[in-house]
Scaffold this active site. Sequence first.
Site, PDB file in Angstrom:
ATOM      1  N   HIS A   1       0.845  -1.142  -0.016  1.00 33.07           N
ATOM      2  CA  HIS A   1      -0.121   0.034  -0.061  1.00 33.07           C
ATOM      3  C   HIS A   1       0.980   1.133   0.136  1.00 33.07           C
ATOM      4  O   HIS A   1       2.231   1.130   0.224  1.00 33.07           O
ATOM      5  CB  HIS A   1      -1.010   0.079   1.137  1.00 33.07           C
ATOM      6  CG  HIS A   1      -0.018  -0.183   2.540  1.00 33.07           C
ATOM      7  ND1 HIS A   1      -0.355  -0.931   3.333  1.00 33.07           N
ATOM      8  CD2 HIS A   1       0.697   0.822   3.054  1.00 33.07           C
ATOM      9  CE1 HIS A   1       0.239  -0.739   4.459  1.00 33.07           C
ATOM     10  NE2 HIS A   1       0.846   0.193   4.550  1.00 33.07           N
TER      11      HIS A   1
HETATM   12  P1  TYD Z   1      -2.413  -3.676   7.511  1.00 35.92           P
HETATM   13  O1  TYD Z   1      -2.335  -2.194   6.859  1.00 35.92           O
HETATM   14  O2  TYD Z   1      -2.864  -4.918   6.527  1.00 35.92           O
HETATM   15  O3  TYD Z   1      -0.834  -4.141   7.730  1.00 35.92           O
HETATM   16  P2  TYD Z   1       0.403  -4.340   6.684  1.00 35.92           P
HETATM   17  O4  TYD Z   1       1.126  -2.847   6.415  1.00 35.92           O
HETATM   18  O5  TYD Z   1       1.630  -4.758   7.740  1.00 35.92           O
HETATM   19  O6  TYD Z   1       0.193  -5.061   5.594  1.00 35.92           O
HETATM   20  O7  TYD Z   1      -3.195  -3.799   8.867  1.00 35.92           O
HETATM   21  C1  TYD Z   1      -3.621  -4.909   9.575  1.00 35.92           C
HETATM   22  C2  TYD Z   1      -4.438  -4.619  10.390  1.00 35.92           C
HETATM   23  O8  TYD Z   1      -4.135  -3.831  11.207  1.00 35.92           O
HETATM   24  C3  TYD Z   1      -5.597  -4.068   9.569  1.00 35.92           C
HETATM   25  O9  TYD Z   1      -7.040  -4.344  10.038  1.00 35.92           O
HETATM   26  C4  TYD Z   1      -5.657  -2.615  10.096  1.00 35.92           C
HETATM   27  C5  TYD Z   1      -4.924  -2.530  11.707  1.00 35.92           C
HETATM   28  N1  TYD Z   1      -3.958  -1.479  11.746  1.00 35.92           N
HETATM   29  C6  TYD Z   1      -4.263  -0.648  13.017  1.00 35.92           C
HETATM   30  O10 TYD Z   1      -5.468  -1.022  13.747  1.00 35.92           O
HETATM   31  N2  TYD Z   1      -3.349   0.281  13.360  1.00 35.92           N
HETATM   32  C7  TYD Z   1      -2.221   0.356  12.838  1.00 35.92           C
HETATM   33  O11 TYD Z   1      -1.448   1.373  13.083  1.00 35.92           O
HETATM   34  C8  TYD Z   1      -1.769  -0.317  11.669  1.00 35.92           C
HETATM   35  C9  TYD Z   1      -0.470  -0.326  11.037  1.00 35.92           C
HETATM   36  C10 TYD Z   1      -2.932  -1.446  11.547  1.00 35.92           C
END
Ligand code: TYD
Length: 132
Positions: A49
Amino acid sequence: MNYKLIDMKVFGDERGKLVSLESGSNCPFEVKRCFYIFDTKDGIARGCHANRNSEFVLIAINGSCKVKIDDGKNVETVTLNNPHKGLYLGKMMWKEMYDFSYNAILLVLASTHYDEKEYIRNYDDFLKEINK
Ligand code: TYD
């Protein structure tokens, strides 16, 4: 490309080692949030992302991983494999973290509170937004 590697000073003595992360010295923004990624499964990629407003510093505090960084024009790959090397990522960088080693822990400092609305999770949407 709007990223840089940061060498964190290591305070070491006969007891072991310590790294301090501090806004304005080795972290270029005010830290509003930190999170860490661990227990990653084989063959997966995380991230995938871009963030419209957030800046990050990533540190592999245990083990290693690779980070693919894409600003819509160039793509570069950085390996994080020591706990005193930070990777600063500016806004609007597409990032993918992969090749996590067994027991890797990736610590991430962020300049913003979590806001799903500032995420771009589709690569074509990212390219459109970068090029408009
Ligand atoms: P995600 O963005 O998919 O993680 P990555 O960047 O590692 O691929 O996030 C995974 C889950 O965690 C999603 O449900 C959102 C939640 N999340 C939060 O609640 N707070 C945060 O600061 C982050 C980074 C993720």
